[in-house]
Motif scaffolding. Structure first.
Motif, PDB file in Angstrom:
ATOM      1  N   ALA A 157       0.815  -1.223   0.000  1.00 40.15           N
ATOM      2  CA  ALA A 157       0.000   0.000   0.000  1.00 40.15           C
ATOM      3  C   ALA A 157       0.841   1.263   0.000  1.00 40.15           C
ATOM      4  CB  ALA A 157      -0.921  -0.013   1.227  1.00 40.15           C
ATOM      5  N   GLY A 158       2.105   1.148   0.315  1.00 41.40           N
ATOM      6  CA  GLY A 158       2.974   2.311   0.368  1.00 41.40           C
ATOM      7  C   GLY A 158       3.619   2.439   1.735  1.00 41.40           C
ATOM      8  N   SER A 159       4.749   3.141   1.778  1.00 37.52           N
ATOM      9  CA  SER A 159       5.478   3.274   3.030  1.00 37.52           C
ATOM     10  C   SER A 159       4.797   4.272   3.951  1.00 37.52           C
ATOM     11  CB  SER A 159       6.913   3.735   2.764  1.00 37.52           C
ATOM     12  OG  SER A 159       7.625   3.875   3.974  1.00 37.52           O
ATOM     13  N   GLY A 160       4.850   3.965   5.238  1.00 34.20           N
ATOM     14  CA  GLY A 160       4.230   4.850   6.218  1.00 34.20           C
ATOM     15  C   GLY A 160       5.117   6.001   6.636  1.00 34.20           C
ATOM     16  N   ARG A 161       6.324   6.114   6.084  1.00 36.51           N
ATOM     17  CA  ARG A 161       7.212   7.210   6.462  1.00 36.51           C
ATOM     18  C   ARG A 161       8.221   7.510   5.341  1.00 36.51           C
ATOM     19  NH1 ARG A 161       7.556   2.602   8.562  1.00 36.51           N
ATOM     20  NH2 ARG A 161       9.499   1.443   8.841  1.00 36.51           N
ATOM     21  N   ARG A 162       8.760   8.711   5.392  1.00 38.91           N
ATOM     22  CA  ARG A 162       9.683   9.188   4.361  1.00 38.91           C
ATOM     23  C   ARG A 162      11.091   8.653   4.612  1.00 38.91           C
ATOM     24  NH1 ARG A 162      12.216  14.620   3.481  1.00 38.91           N
ATOM     25  NH2 ARG A 162      12.408  14.898   1.228  1.00 38.91           N
ATOM     26  N   ASN A 163      11.817   8.431   3.536  1.00 42.56           N
ATOM     27  CA  ASN A 163      13.217   8.012   3.592  1.00 42.56           C
ATOM     28  C   ASN A 163      13.431   6.673   4.301  1.00 42.56           C
ATOM     29  OD1 ASN A 163      14.267  10.088   2.098  1.00 42.56           O
ATOM     30  ND2 ASN A 163      14.914  11.322   3.852  1.00 42.56           N
ATOM     31  N   HIS A 164      12.396   5.844   4.305  1.00 42.90           N
ATOM     32  CA  HIS A 164      12.594   4.500   4.833  1.00 42.90           C
ATOM     33  C   HIS A 164      13.486   3.739   3.858  1.00 42.90           C
ATOM     34  CE1 HIS A 164      11.918   0.944   7.146  1.00 42.90           C
ATOM     35  NE2 HIS A 164      11.428   0.275   6.122  1.00 42.90           N
ATOM     36  N   LEU A 165      14.457   2.995   4.378  1.00 36.92           N
ATOM     37  CA  LEU A 165      15.465   2.363   3.531  1.00 36.92           C
ATOM     38  C   LEU A 165      15.650   0.892   3.909  1.00 36.92           C
ATOM     39  CD1 LEU A 165      17.612   3.090   1.304  1.00 36.92           C
ATOM     40  CD2 LEU A 165      19.252   3.319   3.179  1.00 36.92           C
ATOM     41  N   ILE A 166      15.776   0.055   2.884  1.00 33.24           N
ATOM     42  CA  ILE A 166      16.086  -1.365   3.067  1.00 33.24           C
ATOM     43  C   ILE A 166      17.521  -1.581   2.599  1.00 33.24           C
ATOM     44  CG2 ILE A 166      15.564  -3.721   2.310  1.00 33.24           C
ATOM     45  CD1 ILE A 166      12.637  -2.703   1.856  1.00 33.24           C
ATOM     46  N   ALA A 167      18.355  -2.164   3.455  1.00 38.76           N
ATOM     47  CA  ALA A 167      19.763  -2.393   3.133  1.00 38.76           C
ATOM     48  C   ALA A 167      20.057  -3.879   3.245  1.00 38.76           C
ATOM     49  CB  ALA A 167      20.668  -1.605   4.074  1.00 38.76           C
ATOM     50  N   ILE A 168      20.608  -4.462   2.181  1.00 35.68           N
ATOM     51  CA  ILE A 168      20.847  -5.905   2.123  1.00 35.68           C
ATOM     52  C   ILE A 168      22.325  -6.180   1.901  1.00 35.68           C
ATOM     53  CG2 ILE A 168      20.350  -8.042   0.860  1.00 35.68           C
ATOM     54  CD1 ILE A 168      17.649  -6.850   0.081  1.00 35.68           C
ATOM     55  N   GLY A 169      22.875  -7.113   2.682  1.00 35.64           N
ATOM     56  CA  GLY A 169      24.252  -7.566   2.503  1.00 35.64           C
ATOM     57  C   GLY A 169      24.280  -9.061   2.262  1.00 35.64           C
ATOM     58  N   ALA A 170      25.158  -9.513   1.367  1.00 32.64           N
ATOM     59  CA  ALA A 170      25.232 -10.938   1.041  1.00 32.64           C
ATOM     60  C   ALA A 170      26.591 -11.272   0.448  1.00 32.64           C
ATOM     61  CB  ALA A 170      24.126 -11.335   0.062  1.00 32.64           C
ATOM     62  N   SER A 171      26.902 -12.583   0.431  1.00 33.53           N
ATOM     63  CA  SER A 171      28.128 -13.062  -0.199  1.00 33.53           C
ATOM     64  C   SER A 171      27.817 -14.365  -0.928  1.00 33.53           C
ATOM     65  CB  SER A 171      29.235 -13.237   0.843  1.00 33.53           C
ATOM     66  OG  SER A 171      30.468 -13.538   0.223  1.00 33.53           O
ATOM     67  N   THR A 172      28.462 -15.465  -0.568  1.00 30.20           N
ATOM     68  CA  THR A 172      28.288 -16.727  -1.285  1.00 30.20           C
ATOM     69  C   THR A 172      26.817 -17.162  -1.287  1.00 30.20           C
ATOM     70  OG1 THR A 172      30.453 -17.343  -0.439  1.00 30.20           O
ATOM     71  CG2 THR A 172      29.137 -19.079  -1.482  1.00 30.20           C
ATOM     72  N   GLY A 173      26.293 -17.409  -2.479  1.00 33.26           N
ATOM     73  CA  GLY A 173      24.884 -17.762  -2.617  1.00 33.26           C
ATOM     74  C   GLY A 173      23.971 -16.554  -2.678  1.00 33.26           C
ATOM     75  N   GLY A 174      24.560 -15.373  -2.536  1.00 38.35           N
ATOM     76  CA  GLY A 174      23.751 -14.161  -2.412  1.00 38.35           C
ATOM     77  C   GLY A 174      23.102 -13.676  -3.688  1.00 38.35           C
ATOM     78  N   THR A 175      23.728 -13.934  -4.848  1.00 39.96           N
ATOM     79  CA  THR A 175      23.144 -13.408  -6.083  1.00 39.96           C
ATOM     80  C   THR A 175      21.741 -13.967  -6.306  1.00 39.96           C
ATOM     81  OG1 THR A 175      24.286 -15.131  -7.361  1.00 39.96           O
ATOM     82  CG2 THR A 175      25.350 -12.969  -7.215  1.00 39.96           C
ATOM     83  N   GLU A 176      21.558 -15.245  -6.035  1.00 42.79           N
ATOM     84  CA  GLU A 176      20.236 -15.844  -6.225  1.00 42.79           C
ATOM     85  C   GLU A 176      19.293 -15.527  -5.075  1.00 42.79           C
ATOM     86  OE1 GLU A 176      19.191 -17.249  -9.189  1.00 42.79           O
ATOM     87  OE2 GLU A 176      21.076 -16.187  -9.516  1.00 42.79           O
ATOM     88  N   ALA A 177      19.829 -15.405  -3.865  1.00 46.15           N
ATOM     89  CA  ALA A 177      18.990 -15.023  -2.725  1.00 46.15           C
ATOM     90  C   ALA A 177      18.442 -13.609  -2.920  1.00 46.15           C
ATOM     91  CB  ALA A 177      19.795 -15.118  -1.432  1.00 46.15           C
ATOM     92  N   ILE A 178      19.307 -12.707  -3.371  1.00 51.54           N
ATOM     93  CA  ILE A 178      18.881 -11.328  -3.648  1.00 51.54           C
ATOM     94  C   ILE A 178      17.818 -11.315  -4.735  1.00 51.54           C
ATOM     95  CG2 ILE A 178      19.649  -9.152  -4.698  1.00 51.54           C
ATOM     96  CD1 ILE A 178      22.338  -9.629  -3.167  1.00 51.54           C
ATOM     97  N   LYS A 179      18.054 -12.056  -5.785  1.00 58.77           N
ATOM     98  CA  LYS A 179      17.090 -12.116  -6.882  1.00 58.77           C
ATOM     99  C   LYS A 179      15.727 -12.595  -6.400  1.00 58.77           C
ATOM    100  CE  LYS A 179      16.327 -14.365 -11.383  1.00 58.77           C
ATOM    101  NZ  LYS A 179      16.913 -15.297 -12.378  1.00 58.77           N
ATOM    102  N   SER A 180      15.703 -13.619  -5.558  1.00 59.19           N
ATOM    103  CA  SER A 180      14.424 -14.166  -5.101  1.00 59.19           C
ATOM    104  C   SER A 180      13.644 -13.154  -4.268  1.00 59.19           C
ATOM    105  CB  SER A 180      14.653 -15.450  -4.299  1.00 59.19           C
ATOM    106  OG  SER A 180      15.213 -15.181  -3.039  1.00 59.19           O
ATOM    107  N   ILE A 181      14.350 -12.252  -3.577  1.00 53.77           N
ATOM    108  CA  ILE A 181      13.679 -11.198  -2.812  1.00 53.77           C
ATOM    109  C   ILE A 181      13.189 -10.090  -3.741  1.00 53.77           C
ATOM    110  CG2 ILE A 181      14.035  -9.343  -1.130  1.00 53.77           C
ATOM    111  CD1 ILE A 181      15.920 -11.239   0.370  1.00 53.77           C
ATOM    112  N   LEU A 182      14.066  -9.614  -4.624  1.00 54.03           N
ATOM    113  CA  LEU A 182      13.704  -8.480  -5.481  1.00 54.03           C
ATOM    114  C   LEU A 182      12.573  -8.809  -6.444  1.00 54.03           C
ATOM    115  CD1 LEU A 182      17.150  -6.840  -6.378  1.00 54.03           C
ATOM    116  CD2 LEU A 182      15.596  -6.349  -4.474  1.00 54.03           C
TER     117      LEU A 182
END
Length: 362
Positions: A157-182
């Motif tokens: 429905a949309g964010s309840g506040r301004r400048n809310h940020l999602i930050a993700i860190g990953a390494s081995t296996g991360g390219t596919e894990a990131i893809k599955s989230i995005l």
């Protein structure tokens, strides 16, 4: 202790000899055989039952990707791909990770390989040992998520506040894990910043491939770039990504400084830069070897951020999230398939609701 049995697959006899000699120097590794092409490799896998394969991407008779696809379907096992640092090599390697390879190592030419034997050996041995430590159950689950990801985009429905940020860190296996989230995040999602341990020649291709299949606009981050909702910013493979707020706007800053936790880009550096805005941040640690980002995640949690880790069962390598868990740096942990929904649920909360939700979890 049983040694790690490795089969070296490469069409170059010179490369096979060098790889075999380097691996044989480690007391915990035994090279049980060499194969010059996929057909040779298929027979030797049956005969020798290796724990890990090192696999050249480009080979005669059958290319490495076709062989890898057949292998993952018929006899899943940890595979470390060897690839070149080229645009074509980047695409092929990323496809290999999608197909089921657990990791990759960039292969210099023979002359450079001989000159850089010590550093290459250290990297090669660590990748092989890491691959050998992956449980078959985790490998099969990771391959299932890669081959049949949930493509449905989640409602938001949309964010309840301004400048809310999602930050993700990953390494081995991360390219596919990131893809599955995005893949599940809608174009109205709050902005996402990502640090994935990846070579400089791969990061732009990684961003481009994600942009082609995601609703959010995915790009390699640029220095001084404004951050907007509906966009994903991926750290270049040779720069640290920091976030700065100026005049009510968030910006990407790229820094060409020393490695942190042996990495550039480093998750630790990105997370540390978010401390001044921690109360409006969701920080996520996904699968990966080592401990990059764990200590900074704890600091973010202590400053009021929501901190999530991928659980052990769905992580290809529970190194980074496992270290965060050991530090009690997470407010929550979830299976990979649930993380996108949890991020959106929390992003929709207003500031007072967000704090109440955090208080319940801590």
């Amino acid at each position: 202790m049983n040694k790690i049995k490795v089969l070296v697959v490469d069409d170059s006899a010179t490369i096979r000899n060098i790889l075999t000699a380097l691996l044989a120097q480690d007391s915990e590794i035994q090279v049980v055989g060499e194969a010059e092409d996929p057909y040779d490799a298929r027979e030797k896998i049956k005969q020798l039952n290796p724990d890990v394969l090192t696999l050249d991407v480009e080979m005669p008779k059958m290319d490495g990707l076709t062989f890898l696809s057949n292998l993952m379907r018929l006899r899943p096992m940890p595979v470390v791909m060897l690839s070149t640092l080229t645009s074509r090599g980047a695409d092929t390697t990323l496809t290999a990770l999608e197909t089921g390879a657990v990791d990759y190592i960039t292969k210099p030419d023979v002359e450079s390989l001989i000159a850089q034997q010590d550093s290459f050996k250290e990297l090669l041995v660590s990748k092989v040992k890491q691959a050998a430590g992956i449980h078959l159950k985790s490998l099969k689950l990771s391959n299932t998520l890669a081959i049949k990801p949930d493509l449905s985009v989640l409602p938001f429905a949309g964010s309840g506040r301004r400048n809310h940020l999602i930050a993700i860190g990953a390494s081995t296996g991360g390219t596919e894990a990131i893809k599955s989230i995005l893949l599940r995040l809608p174009s109205t999602c709050p902005p996402v910043v990502i640090t994935q341990h990846i070579p400089a020649t791969f990061s732009a291709r990684f961003a481009s491939r994600l942009n082609a299949c995601c609703q959010m606009a995915v790009q390699e981050a640029r220095h001084g770039q404004k951050i907007y909702a509906g966009n994903v910013y991926i750290a270049p493979g040779d720069r640290h990504l920091k976030i700065e707020q100026k005049n009510g706007m968030l910006y990407c800053l790229l820094e060409d400084s020393e490695e942190v936790n042996r990495h550039k880009p480093s998750v630790e550096v990105m997370f540390d830069s978010l401390l001044p805005y921690a109360g409006n941040v969701q920080a996520v640690l996904l699968t990966g070897m080592g401990q990059d980002g764990a200590q900074a995640m704890l600091a973010l949690k202590q400053q009021g951020a929501r901190t999530l880790i991928q659980d052990k069962a769905t992580s290809l390598v529970w190194g980074m999230p496992g270290k965060a868990f050991a530090l009690n740096a997470q407010t929550e942990q979830y299976p990979l398939a649930e993380i996108a929904g949890k991020l959106l649920d929390f992003a929709s909360l207003k500031r007072d609701e967000m704090q109440e939700a955090l208080n319940v979890r801590q």
